[in-house]
Design an enzyme around this catalytic site. Structure first.
Site, mmCIF file in Angstrom:
data_model
loop_
_atom_site.group_PDB
_atom_site.id
_atom_site.type_symbol
_atom_site.label_atom_id
_atom_site.label_comp_id
_atom_site.label_asym_id
_atom_site.label_seq_id
_atom_site.Cartn_x
_atom_site.Cartn_y
_atom_site.Cartn_z
ATOM 1 N N GLN A 181 7.771 -20.083 4.129
ATOM 2 C CA GLN A 181 7.708 -19.518 5.480
ATOM 3 C C GLN A 181 7.118 -18.101 5.481
ATOM 4 O O GLN A 181 6.495 -17.679 6.440
ATOM 5 C CB GLN A 181 9.124 -19.512 6.082
ATOM 6 C CG GLN A 181 9.210 -18.894 7.465
ATOM 7 C CD GLN A 181 10.547 -19.178 8.112
ATOM 8 O OE1 GLN A 181 10.866 -20.331 8.369
ATOM 9 N NE2 GLN A 181 11.351 -18.155 8.350
ATOM 10 N N THR A 204 -23.690 8.319 -11.717
ATOM 11 C CA THR A 204 -22.806 7.650 -12.670
ATOM 12 C C THR A 204 -21.701 8.664 -12.971
ATOM 13 O O THR A 204 -21.967 9.872 -13.012
ATOM 14 C CB THR A 204 -23.533 7.248 -13.980
ATOM 15 O OG1 THR A 204 -23.948 8.438 -14.645
ATOM 16 C CG2 THR A 204 -24.740 6.368 -13.717
ATOM 17 N N HIS A 205 -20.494 8.177 -13.130
ATOM 18 C CA HIS A 205 -19.339 9.070 -13.355
ATOM 19 C C HIS A 205 -19.224 10.138 -12.262
ATOM 20 O O HIS A 205 -18.758 11.236 -12.532
ATOM 21 C CB HIS A 205 -19.427 9.750 -14.736
ATOM 22 C CG HIS A 205 -19.731 8.815 -15.852
ATOM 23 N ND1 HIS A 205 -18.754 8.196 -16.597
ATOM 24 C CD2 HIS A 205 -20.916 8.356 -16.331
ATOM 25 C CE1 HIS A 205 -19.328 7.414 -17.506
ATOM 26 N NE2 HIS A 205 -20.640 7.489 -17.350
ATOM 27 N N SER A 252 -9.400 17.833 13.122
ATOM 28 C CA SER A 252 -8.114 18.346 12.639
ATOM 29 C C SER A 252 -7.364 18.950 13.819
ATOM 30 O O SER A 252 -7.975 19.547 14.706
ATOM 31 C CB SER A 252 -8.356 19.422 11.580
ATOM 32 O OG SER A 252 -7.234 20.276 11.488
HETATM 33 N N1 ARG Z 1 9.137 -22.332 9.696
HETATM 34 C C1 ARG Z 1 8.897 -23.139 8.542
HETATM 35 C C2 ARG Z 1 7.793 -22.511 7.706
HETATM 36 O O1 ARG Z 1 7.135 -21.665 8.217
HETATM 37 C C3 ARG Z 1 8.466 -24.498 8.975
HETATM 38 C C4 ARG Z 1 8.787 -25.581 8.011
HETATM 39 C C5 ARG Z 1 10.237 -25.796 7.938
HETATM 40 N N2 ARG Z 1 10.557 -26.895 7.101
HETATM 41 C C6 ARG Z 1 11.788 -27.095 6.650
HETATM 42 N N3 ARG Z 1 11.973 -28.119 5.889
HETATM 43 N N4 ARG Z 1 12.778 -26.290 6.947
HETATM 44 O O2 ARG Z 1 7.593 -22.840 6.578
#
Ligand code: ARG
Length: 434
Positions: A322, A156-157, A277
């Protein structure tokens, strides 16, 4: 117009620099198998709805089914100047099938398409994490068979606390947390049950495509319950990244134990996993465990980034989403790699029995056991606690340790000679682990 998602209303061609910068193809090309799988289910939906003829459907399905293998084999090179994998696939179909490729996107948007691809990918990710956890648990139980009965300090600790058998340590530091993580993944499986396909851009489609059938063809339990949620939610992604972060944190804490035990000489690392090392010839460093410990920080980063990505968004799809893929891929690849390495590492380290015993003696690890032996003989706990505290102090002042005392030493301190049975830390560990 040459680009797929451009019309007279869109305002001309994209600036090539913006197109190149905004394209997700370099990252989401990894979704090619899922994209083709989703598209095949969609084509079957179009066929059932009478929106493509049998010949058209057959041609599209055959081309989509062959594409991932052909790309993998290098016989097909997808166009790399599209916005994403979805458009690269449609554009490739256009090259080989001509006009019928233009029917593929009927009643569908990239918004429900990408959400579907990602869920299909997440199902596989879930399985590989489960496999990874199972391998670590198997390796841990093999480790226990070989090294699980060694008496070692529980800390512990980071100070020597109480003697335990090593199987209790591995159980607490690794097996129990990972068993809980495996159960956490059941929540994710539940969140992956809904197919987004059919949600379209935001409000489904007016065409008679049966989303329940496409869902079941893809192995989902049901179609979208609400199209706005289906295209805009990444809750399953958050759950997945959280699971990766928690697993990573558990592996990191176990690794921290191994690093510290090895630095104290209680753990001996096999050369197969130890770093050397470049300057100091004597080193055998715990690189595997340090890398796993450090990797947990990357998982925190991915979780924070994905939460941040979502929190400012209104409902439905936004292009911000995305960025989710790089985070998810990195979290899953990272944690699967760490699980593999911990499973490997468990085959290449052992406890040094003598050093463990020495640490138990040096740290007076039996003090609490002595205290409880007095309590078992009828003494109130606080009295026993103070008596043993005084004994530890006197013994250390004399430059000795509890484990070196004999019955006469104990009697001189006014303690029962029978306490001598409790001075051996190895027996204490065994007694506690019965
Ligand atoms: N490449 C886009 C993503 O990964 C796909 C969807 C794109 N949709 C759009 N309405 N531009 O989210």
């Amino acid at each position: 117009m040459t680009r797929i998602a451009r019309t007279a209303a869109t305002g001309g061609e994209l600036d090539p620099a913006f197109l190149a910068w905004s394209s997700s193809f370099a990252i989401d090309r990894r979704l090619l198998p899922q994209d083709c799988q989703g598209s095949i289910a969609h084509v079957e939906g179009l066929r059932r709805a009478g929106l493509v003829s049998a010949e058209e459907a057959d041609a599209l399905v055959a081309a989509l089914a062959a594409m991932p293998g052909a790309v993998e084999a290098g016989t097909v090179v997808l166009p790399d100047d599209e916005e994403d994998v979805h458009m690269a696939v449609e554009s490739q179909l256009g090259r080989t099938l001509g006009a019928v490729a233009g029917k593929l996107h009927t009643g569908r948007s990239r918004n429900d398409q990408v959400a579907t691809d990602l869920k299909l990918w997440a199902k596989q990710a879930l399985e590989s994490i489960e496999r990874g956890i199972d391998r670590v648990l198997e390796a841990a139980s093999r480790w226990c068979d070989a090294h699980g009965e060694i008496a070692m300090p529980a800390y512990t600790h980071r100070q020597v606390a109480i003697p335990v058998l090593s199987r209790l340590w591995i159980g607490g530091a690794l097996q129990e947390p990972l068993r809980r993580d495996r159960r956490l993944l059941l929540v994710l499986a539940d969140e992956l049950a809904e197919s987004p396909l059919g949600a379209g851009a935001i409000a489904g489609t007016t065409l008679p495509i049966d989303a329940a059938q496409t869902a079941s063809a893809l192995g989902f339990a049901h179609g979208p319950r609400n199209p706005i949620d289906a295209v805009g939610s990444r809750d399953h992604g958050l759950t997945l990244v959280f699971a990766c972060a928690r697993i990573g944190m558990h592996l990191a804490r176990f690794s921290a134990d191994v690093v510290e035990l090895s630095s104290d000489g209680l753990v001996k690392l096999g050369g197969a996993i130890a770093g050397g090392s470049s300057m100091m010839p004597h080193k055998r460093n715990p690189d595997l465990f340090e890398l796993v410990r450090g990797a947990a920080a990357l998982r925190h980063g991915e979780l924070t980034a994905l939460l941040g990505l979502m929190q400012g968004l209104g409902s439905g799809y936004h292009r911000d989403l995305q960025h989710d893929k790089a985070l998810l891929f990195s979290a899953v690849d990272g944690v699967v790699g760490c699980l593999e390495m911990i499973a490997l590492g468990l085959g290449h380290f052992e406890l040094v029995e003598d050093a463990c015993r020495e640490a138990l003696i040096e740290g007076d690890a039996v003090a609490t056991d002595l205290c409880e032996a007095l309590v078992a003989g009828g003494m109130p706990f606080r009295d026993a606690y103070r008596r043993i505290g005084a004994l530890v102090n006197a013994t250390r002042t004399a430059g000795r340790r509890l484990a070196t005392l004999d019955a006469a030493d104990l009697e001189r301190e006014g303690l029962p000679a029978t306490l001598v049975e409790h001075l051996d830390p190895v027996r204490a560990a065994q007694r506690r682990s019965r």
